[in-house]
Design an enzyme around this catalytic site. Sequence first.
Site, PDB file in Angstrom:
ATOM      1  N   CYS A 158     -26.211  43.807  44.875  1.00  0.00           N
ATOM      2  CA  CYS A 158     -26.068  42.571  43.987  1.00  0.00           C
ATOM      3  C   CYS A 158     -27.423  41.937  44.239  1.00  0.00           C
ATOM      4  CB  CYS A 158     -24.866  41.987  44.437  1.00  0.00           C
ATOM      5  SG  CYS A 158     -23.300  42.795  44.485  1.00  0.00           S
ATOM      6  N   ARG A 171     -33.048  46.737  42.407  1.00  0.00           N
ATOM      7  CA  ARG A 171     -32.292  46.743  43.461  1.00  0.00           C
ATOM      8  C   ARG A 171     -31.015  47.733  43.546  1.00  0.00           C
ATOM      9  NH1 ARG A 171     -32.688  41.881  46.821  1.00  0.00           N
ATOM     10  NH2 ARG A 171     -30.636  42.010  46.989  1.00  0.00           N
ATOM     11  N   TRP A 218     -23.453  45.276  42.014  1.00  0.00           N
ATOM     12  CA  TRP A 218     -23.313  46.723  42.540  1.00  0.00           C
ATOM     13  C   TRP A 218     -21.875  46.804  42.880  1.00  0.00           C
ATOM     14  CZ3 TRP A 218     -22.726  49.464  47.355  1.00  0.00           C
ATOM     15  CH2 TRP A 218     -23.179  50.470  47.532  1.00  0.00           C
ATOM     16  N   ASN A 221     -23.200  37.432  46.412  1.00  0.00           N
ATOM     17  CA  ASN A 221     -23.943  38.991  47.196  1.00  0.00           C
ATOM     18  C   ASN A 221     -23.376  39.018  48.631  1.00  0.00           C
ATOM     19  OD1 ASN A 221     -25.534  41.017  47.953  1.00  0.00           O
ATOM     20  ND2 ASN A 221     -27.381  39.805  47.821  1.00  0.00           N
ATOM     21  N   GLY A 222     -22.835  40.365  48.891  1.00  0.00           N
ATOM     22  CA  GLY A 222     -22.192  40.328  50.037  1.00  0.00           C
ATOM     23  C   GLY A 222     -20.740  40.996  50.143  1.00  0.00           C
ATOM     24  N   GLU A 248     -36.176  64.171  55.116  1.00  0.00           N
ATOM     25  CA  GLU A 248     -36.759  63.285  53.979  1.00  0.00           C
ATOM     26  C   GLU A 248     -36.693  63.828  52.732  1.00  0.00           C
ATOM     27  OE1 GLU A 248     -36.619  60.241  53.810  1.00  0.00           O
ATOM     28  OE2 GLU A 248     -38.008  59.761  52.161  1.00  0.00           O
ATOM     29  N   LYS A 298     -34.803  62.921  49.389  1.00  0.00           N
ATOM     30  CA  LYS A 298     -35.299  62.744  47.882  1.00  0.00           C
ATOM     31  C   LYS A 298     -34.743  63.239  46.993  1.00  0.00           C
ATOM     32  CE  LYS A 298     -36.866  59.320  48.634  1.00  0.00           C
ATOM     33  NZ  LYS A 298     -37.016  58.894  49.939  1.00  0.00           N
ATOM     34  N   GLU A 349     -31.108  62.035  46.249  1.00  0.00           N
ATOM     35  CA  GLU A 349     -30.823  60.542  45.689  1.00  0.00           C
ATOM     36  C   GLU A 349     -31.257  60.600  44.099  1.00  0.00           C
ATOM     37  OE1 GLU A 349     -32.234  57.529  47.879  1.00  0.00           O
ATOM     38  OE2 GLU A 349     -34.103  58.410  48.434  1.00  0.00           O
ATOM     39  N   HIS A 386     -26.984  79.665  62.944  1.00  0.00           N
ATOM     40  CA  HIS A 386     -25.893  78.843  63.743  1.00  0.00           C
ATOM     41  C   HIS A 386     -25.049  78.685  62.645  1.00  0.00           C
ATOM     42  CE1 HIS A 386     -27.814  79.485  67.903  1.00  0.00           C
ATOM     43  NE2 HIS A 386     -28.764  78.876  67.411  1.00  0.00           N
ATOM     44  N   LYS A 414     -31.652  49.525  46.074  1.00  0.00           N
ATOM     45  CA  LYS A 414     -32.830  49.519  46.736  1.00  0.00           C
ATOM     46  C   LYS A 414     -32.694  48.749  48.128  1.00  0.00           C
ATOM     47  CE  LYS A 414     -37.296  50.028  47.442  1.00  0.00           C
ATOM     48  NZ  LYS A 414     -37.776  51.392  47.860  1.00  0.00           N
TER      49      LYS A 414
HETATM   50  C1  AGP Z   1     -34.529  55.875  50.562  1.00  0.00           C
HETATM   51  O1  AGP Z   1     -35.298  56.692  49.538  1.00  0.00           O
HETATM   52  C2  AGP Z   1     -33.309  55.126  50.461  1.00  0.00           C
HETATM   53  N1  AGP Z   1     -33.644  54.520  48.890  1.00  0.00           N
HETATM   54  C3  AGP Z   1     -32.524  54.478  51.598  1.00  0.00           C
HETATM   55  O2  AGP Z   1     -32.241  55.601  52.469  1.00  0.00           O
HETATM   56  C4  AGP Z   1     -33.379  53.353  52.182  1.00  0.00           C
HETATM   57  O3  AGP Z   1     -34.394  53.993  52.922  1.00  0.00           O
HETATM   58  C5  AGP Z   1     -32.437  52.682  53.132  1.00  0.00           C
HETATM   59  O4  AGP Z   1     -31.548  52.011  52.585  1.00  0.00           O
HETATM   60  C6  AGP Z   1     -33.045  51.719  54.291  1.00  0.00           C
HETATM   61  O5  AGP Z   1     -33.728  50.689  53.588  1.00  0.00           O
HETATM   62  P1  AGP Z   1     -34.907  49.855  54.193  1.00  0.00           P
HETATM   63  O6  AGP Z   1     -35.948  50.512  54.900  1.00  0.00           O
HETATM   64  O7  AGP Z   1     -35.103  48.634  53.180  1.00  0.00           O
HETATM   65  O8  AGP Z   1     -34.095  49.222  55.444  1.00  0.00           O
END
Ligand code: AGP
Length: 608
Positions: A2, A27, A74, A98-99, A481, A485, A488, A504, A603
């Site tokens: 949000c 965001r 959101w 927000n929250g 990672e 990527k 997501e 395993h 974000k």
């Molecule tokens: C990464 O591609 C993500 N969108 C997500 O995992 C992100 O890294 C995570 O939410 C942590 O965010 P920050 O680095 O702002 O704490």
Amino acid sequence: MCGIVGAIGERNITDVLIEGLRRLEYRGYDSAGLAVVHGGAIERERQPGKVQALADATHASGVSGQIGIAHTRWATHGAPTQDNAHPHQSGDIAVVHNGIIENYEALREQLQAEGYVFTSQTDTEVVPHLIQSELKKGGDFMAAVRRAVAQLHGAFALGIVRATEPQRLLAVRQGSPLVVGLGIGENFISSDQLALLPVTNRFIYLEEGDFIELKRDQVTIWDASGAVIARPSVELDATVHASSKGTYKHYMLKEIYEQPAAIQRTLAGRVSNGQVAIDAFGPQAAELLSKAKHVQILACGTSYHAGYVAKYWFEAIAGVSCHVEVASEFRYRTTVLPADTLLVTISQSGETADTLAALREVKSRALGSLCICNVPTSTLVRESDLAFITHAGPEIGVASTKAFTTQLVALMLLVLATGRRQGNLTAERERDIVAQLAGLPTLCDEVLAMDQAIERIAAEFGDKHHTLFLGRGAQYPVAMEGALKLKEISYIHAEAYPAGELKHGPLALVDQDMPVVAVAPKNDLIDKLKSNLQEVRARAGVLYVFADHAADVRAEPGIKVFSMPSVADEVAPILYTIPLQLLSYHVAVIKGTDVDQPRNLAKSVTVE
Ligand code: AGP
């Protein structure tokens, strides 16, 4: 997650609100809305979907006013519908939030018993009704807001307007980000300063527990104790923070290509004569790094993966034991910190709720806390003893790219500084690794030149449902990672495994429909990794291997090899991340997903 924008001025502020929301789009959100005070009444527009839908509706209805609040939502409680979109209203009060209000169910029952009618499934709607209920008990607007906030549990930021008091906008920061923007004859609030850059470059960063009253020509802040407090304002160089896609189709691609320059910025002024400038971590860093007997890293998502790479580095290069854990787990379990633990948090945004909460939970038990962060004005930076700013520049794409590689560079600097202070690193080795870091931008350019070759094979992933990413040693978190990527932004299920674990269990999944991506630089484990790749090939698995010449991985039917530049083992994880970013990007483009704002994601994850 949000986003909040609020404004009070002499002009019609709807365009300021909408432009602010557009700048918060990165965001992640699924509906948007605004409320202004006009002619003694609240006028609201709310739309599911994009901010553009809200802009169209606002211009069509002609809603306008000199004071207003706006929001990108959101969804947490209730689907992304018009009814659930903010602002929420109770009579002459409108609120954006927000929250999360954790005790909303009990408050809702109490307010329903008082006769308030709810029109949404959100936790937020209790807030305007509660303020209304408190107003009826007497006192002024701010007093009612204070009494209402005292009844809320959880972490939140609020923006509040009242139709009968068009001269003031109230706001609260209690666990979620909020800044004040200072204009001339007009003032603003937002959950991110980026939203306000078109209207101001002067900001006040609020503290937890602050209550704010915004008038056209005056800002008053009360701290958590209720005392009026003068918080300093900061003037930003707006050009540094400006961000546009330029000629790139997506922010993510632009940010991938920015990595050579971003890494250069991370290093600038932090190394000289083959040595890390320990002061770059803060004045007490030298003492802290000498005393630390253990390092505990806490982070989420991509930042957690950066921490995971650093765990290998801390133990192998600095000779200091290191644990890494996702902050959302760490904060809620009973933890035992070894004596003299240096706490390291990592975050692009510095506003991630779980990372902040973990820091707050454990800080008093640690030797000291150090954060690695991209946003110098963030809460994490302000609440940590020491901070190292990565200088990656604004990262707009939800999928983190340049933030990750610059975090890795920062972490390597920290590892070198720690190794030296602990007496476990020779000057020669430090000089050698510093030179490797300095050489990275050129090597990154070479990897970026592989873009077209990677784009060509991306089509082979477009119709797949599952993918496996493999790596060993410090390349295992790189594989993690890569998998994050891909899932997501392309919505293809991807899992990462340390290649030695294949037999395993996960080997059972391998067949011709499951592409297997491996990161395979020449290092001590390459022969072991190659055996693991043979195990995949023997089950008809199709392999995509990123390897340097010395690794000697041969292309053959079922094994595609992408030739990576030679790179020293220590910094190889930084370089090998880049082709995996490009792969995910091109697969997502082929699948036609929303690359920069993938579905369901935000974000900056400011709620837990
Ligand atoms: C990464 O591609 C993500 N969108 C997500 O995992 C992100 O890294 C995570 O939410 C942590 O965010 P920050 O680095 O702002 O704490």
